[in-house]
Write a protein that holds these residues in place. Sequence first.
Motif, PDB file in Angstrom:
ATOM      1  N   LEU A 108      13.211  -1.251  14.510  1.00  0.00           N
ATOM      2  CA  LEU A 108      12.016  -0.702  15.160  1.00  0.00           C
ATOM      3  C   LEU A 108      10.764  -1.478  14.753  1.00  0.00           C
ATOM      4  CD1 LEU A 108      12.798   3.116  14.798  1.00  0.00           C
ATOM      5  CD2 LEU A 108      12.624   1.831  16.945  1.00  0.00           C
ATOM      6  N   PHE A 109      10.718  -1.842  13.487  1.00  0.00           N
ATOM      7  CA  PHE A 109       9.569  -2.621  13.014  1.00  0.00           C
ATOM      8  C   PHE A 109       9.478  -3.949  13.765  1.00  0.00           C
ATOM      9  CE2 PHE A 109       8.134  -6.057  10.236  1.00  0.00           C
ATOM     10  CZ  PHE A 109       6.826  -5.653   9.997  1.00  0.00           C
ATOM     11  N   GLN A 110      10.599  -4.632  13.912  1.00  0.00           N
ATOM     12  CA  GLN A 110      10.600  -5.910  14.617  1.00  0.00           C
ATOM     13  C   GLN A 110      10.180  -5.728  16.064  1.00  0.00           C
ATOM     14  OE1 GLN A 110      10.947  -8.904  13.339  1.00  0.00           O
ATOM     15  NE2 GLN A 110      11.279  -8.046  11.286  1.00  0.00           N
ATOM     16  N   ARG A 111      10.636  -4.633  16.690  1.00  0.00           N
ATOM     17  CA  ARG A 111      10.265  -4.371  18.077  1.00  0.00           C
ATOM     18  C   ARG A 111       8.767  -4.111  18.189  1.00  0.00           C
ATOM     19  NH1 ARG A 111      12.833   0.754  20.898  1.00  0.00           N
ATOM     20  NH2 ARG A 111      10.962   1.756  20.027  1.00  0.00           N
ATOM     21  N   LEU A 112       8.223  -3.322  17.270  1.00  0.00           N
ATOM     22  CA  LEU A 112       6.781  -3.052  17.281  1.00  0.00           C
ATOM     23  C   LEU A 112       5.982  -4.330  17.083  1.00  0.00           C
ATOM     24  CD1 LEU A 112       6.549   0.239  15.174  1.00  0.00           C
ATOM     25  CD2 LEU A 112       6.073  -0.008  17.616  1.00  0.00           C
ATOM     26  N   ALA A 113       6.399  -5.122  16.106  1.00  0.00           N
ATOM     27  CA  ALA A 113       5.670  -6.357  15.803  1.00  0.00           C
ATOM     28  C   ALA A 113       5.689  -7.312  16.999  1.00  0.00           C
ATOM     29  CB  ALA A 113       6.277  -7.034  14.579  1.00  0.00           C
ATOM     30  N   GLY A 114       6.821  -7.370  17.682  1.00  0.00           N
ATOM     31  CA  GLY A 114       6.919  -8.261  18.832  1.00  0.00           C
ATOM     32  C   GLY A 114       6.129  -7.792  20.034  1.00  0.00           C
ATOM     33  N   GLY A 115       5.747  -6.525  20.053  1.00  0.00           N
ATOM     34  CA  GLY A 115       5.012  -5.983  21.192  1.00  0.00           C
ATOM     35  C   GLY A 115       3.517  -5.934  21.017  1.00  0.00           C
ATOM     36  N   ILE A 116       3.022  -6.413  19.884  1.00  0.00           N
ATOM     37  CA  ILE A 116       1.575  -6.381  19.639  1.00  0.00           C
ATOM     38  C   ILE A 116       0.891  -7.401  20.555  1.00  0.00           C
ATOM     39  CG2 ILE A 116      -0.251  -6.802  17.953  1.00  0.00           C
ATOM     40  CD1 ILE A 116       1.341  -4.242  17.478  1.00  0.00           C
ATOM     41  N   ARG A 117      -0.041  -6.928  21.367  1.00  0.00           N
ATOM     42  CA  ARG A 117      -0.772  -7.803  22.280  1.00  0.00           C
ATOM     43  C   ARG A 117      -2.213  -7.305  22.399  1.00  0.00           C
ATOM     44  NH1 ARG A 117       3.374  -9.967  21.834  1.00  0.00           N
ATOM     45  NH2 ARG A 117       4.769 -10.908  23.388  1.00  0.00           N
ATOM     46  N   PRO A 118      -3.178  -8.169  22.209  1.00  0.00           N
ATOM     47  CA  PRO A 118      -4.564  -7.749  22.459  1.00  0.00           C
ATOM     48  C   PRO A 118      -4.793  -7.543  23.945  1.00  0.00           C
ATOM     49  CG  PRO A 118      -4.473 -10.095  21.984  1.00  0.00           C
ATOM     50  CD  PRO A 118      -3.096  -9.562  21.750  1.00  0.00           C
TER      51      PRO A 118
END
Length: 604
Positions: free
Chosen positions: A589-599
Motif C-alpha cells: 500500500l505504501f508503494q502504491r501511495l508513493a507512486g500516486g503522488i502528483r501535484p
Amino acid sequence: MQYSRRARAVVLALLFGGLPAFAPAAAEARPSDRFSAPHVGPVAPVAAFPDLLRQAEAGEAEAQFQVGLAYQLGLGVARDLAAARQWFGRAAAQQHPRALNGLGFMQLVGQGGPQDLPGAEQSLRQAGERGEATAWANLAELILEYRPAEKVQAVAVLERAVAAGALNARYRLGRMLFEGGAVDADETRGLALLNEAAAQGSPYARNYLAALVLEEDRRAGTAEHGLDLARQAAGAGLAEGVNQLGLYHLRGLATPRDAVRAATLFRQAGELGDSTGWLNLAMLHETGQLGAPDEAEARRLAIRAADEGNLRAADMAGRMLFRGEGGVPDPIAAGPYLQRAAEAGFADAQNFLAMTLFNGLTGPADQAAAMGWWEKAVAQDHPAATNNFATYLAVGQGGRAADPVRARALVTRQAEAGYMPAQFRLALWLEQGWGGIAKDLPAAIGWFRRAAENGHAAGAFKYASYLEAGEGVAADAAAARRWYEVAANRGNADAQFQMARILFNGDGVRADLTAADTWLQRAARQGYPHALLVLGEQYARGDGRAVDPAMAWAHLRMAEQAGMAEATGGRRFIQARLTTAEQARAAALFQRLAGGIRPEREDE
C-alpha cells in the motif's frame, strides 16, 4: 544575422486566436533565395555526350561549358560536381560568359570543391561584364554576406543585376528596400520590385508577399490574393511556400479553417526540406488542434526540426526536454538545444539554460554563468528570468554583489505589469523582510491579494490565511473561506487541507464530512504531510472509515518521510502489532501511495 523591424514582425506574426505564433516561411533570407543558380538543366539529357567530350578536350569553350553543365546537372552522365567545376574552369579560362558564371557560383557556395571567395568574386564580375545578369546578383550577395560593411557597393551591384534582368535580384532588392536595415528603407519601391518579381514567376517573392498578407499588411494585397500567391509558391515546389499555404489553411484566411489540411501541408514542407514545417506541426500537436494534445509527438517533431537547424524549434525542444513535456525530464539532452536557442537570443531558452547551470543539472554548477544568461533574458523583459535573477541578486549569489534595491525594482516592475509569480514573490519578500528588503505586512497582503485575483493558487491561500487570522488586515472568516476554496480548486494542497478542516469542524459553515474527506484525499494525493498524518490516524482509529492498520501504517509512513515527526510514534506502534501478512500488505500500500503522488498545480 540582424533582422529589421519588418523582418522581426514577420517572425513574430501570425498569432491565431491566442495560439502560439506559428512560424512563417519568409522570416529569413536563406541561401536558397539569396544565391541565384545560374543554370537550369534541359529536360532531356545531353545527346552524344562522347562527341561533346571530344570537342571539349579539343579546346572548344562552348563544348567545355556544356560538358561542365552535364556533369553539374547529371545530364547523360553521372552527376559529378568536381568534374563540373573543372570543365567550367577550362571554359572560363577562355572567358566563356556562362562558364564564368557557373564557376563563380560553385566557388561561392563551395560546390565541387572548397569555397573560394576571391576566385568567386573575380569569376562573377567577369561574367557580369559579359552579360550574365545572375552573376551580378550573386556578387552582390557575396559582398552582403562576407563584407557587410560594404553594403553601399553591394546594393549598387544588386541594382545592376536588376537592370540586367536578374529575377532573384529583383526579389532580394525589393525585400531589402521594403524591410530597411541593410539599406535605407523605401517601402514603396521595395513593394513594387517584389510585385514585379512575383509577376515574373519568382516563388520567393510570391511567398514573401503571401507572408505579408498573413501579417495583415494589406499593401501586399487582399487575403484572396495572398492565398493565390501562397498556392503559386507551393505549386512551384518551394518548401517554404508549402508551409505558408499551411498557415493560410490554419488561420482560415480566404479559405475555410482546416487544421488537418494545414498539418498535411506542414508535413509536406518538412519533407521538402523546410524545418519550419516540422515545427508548425509540432505546435499543432502540442496545442491539441488535431484532437487531444499529443506532447510526445510534439516533442519528437520539435527535436527533428531542431536537428535540422531550426533555432526556434531548438527553443521548443529544449523547453520540452527540460520540463519533461511529452516524456521524462532530460536536462542533459535539453542542454545543447537550450544553448543554441539561448545564443540565438530566445529568452525562454536563456531562462532554462540558466536554471540548468545554476543548479548543476548537467555538470558542475556555474552560478555566475547562470546569472549572465538570466540577465540577458531580463534585458528582454522575460518575467520568469527576471524573478529568478532578482531572487539571487537580492542576496548576492552567483558572483554578484547583493543589490536588494535593484532586485526589488525588477520584481516590482513585473508585479505591476500583472505577472502573478512576481506579485507572489514580492509579497513573500515584504512579508518576511527578505534579502535586505524592509518588512511591510500590509503591502505584502495587498500583493497576495493581487496575485490571488490573477489566479495564483498559493497567493489565494496566503491571502485567505491572513483574512482568517485577522493579522495585517481585518478578520473576515467568510472571505477567508471563499479564498481557501478558490485556492483549493486551483490545486493548492495547503488550501485543500484547510477546506477539509473547515468542513470537518463546521467552522462557520454546516459540517460536511463527505466534502471534507474529498479535500483531505486531494491534499494527500499531492503528498501533503498533514493530510497523510490525519488519514493515517483515521484509519488507525476507525474515525469516519473502517479500521485498517495496514492502510494506517502506509499513510503514516508517507507522512513521516515527508517530514512529519509526529507520525513516527503512531507508525511504530502499529508496526509492532502487524502480522507478517499485514506488514507485506502495508508495504505494498505504501508503494502504491508513493507512486500516486502528483501535484495538481505548480505555481512558479
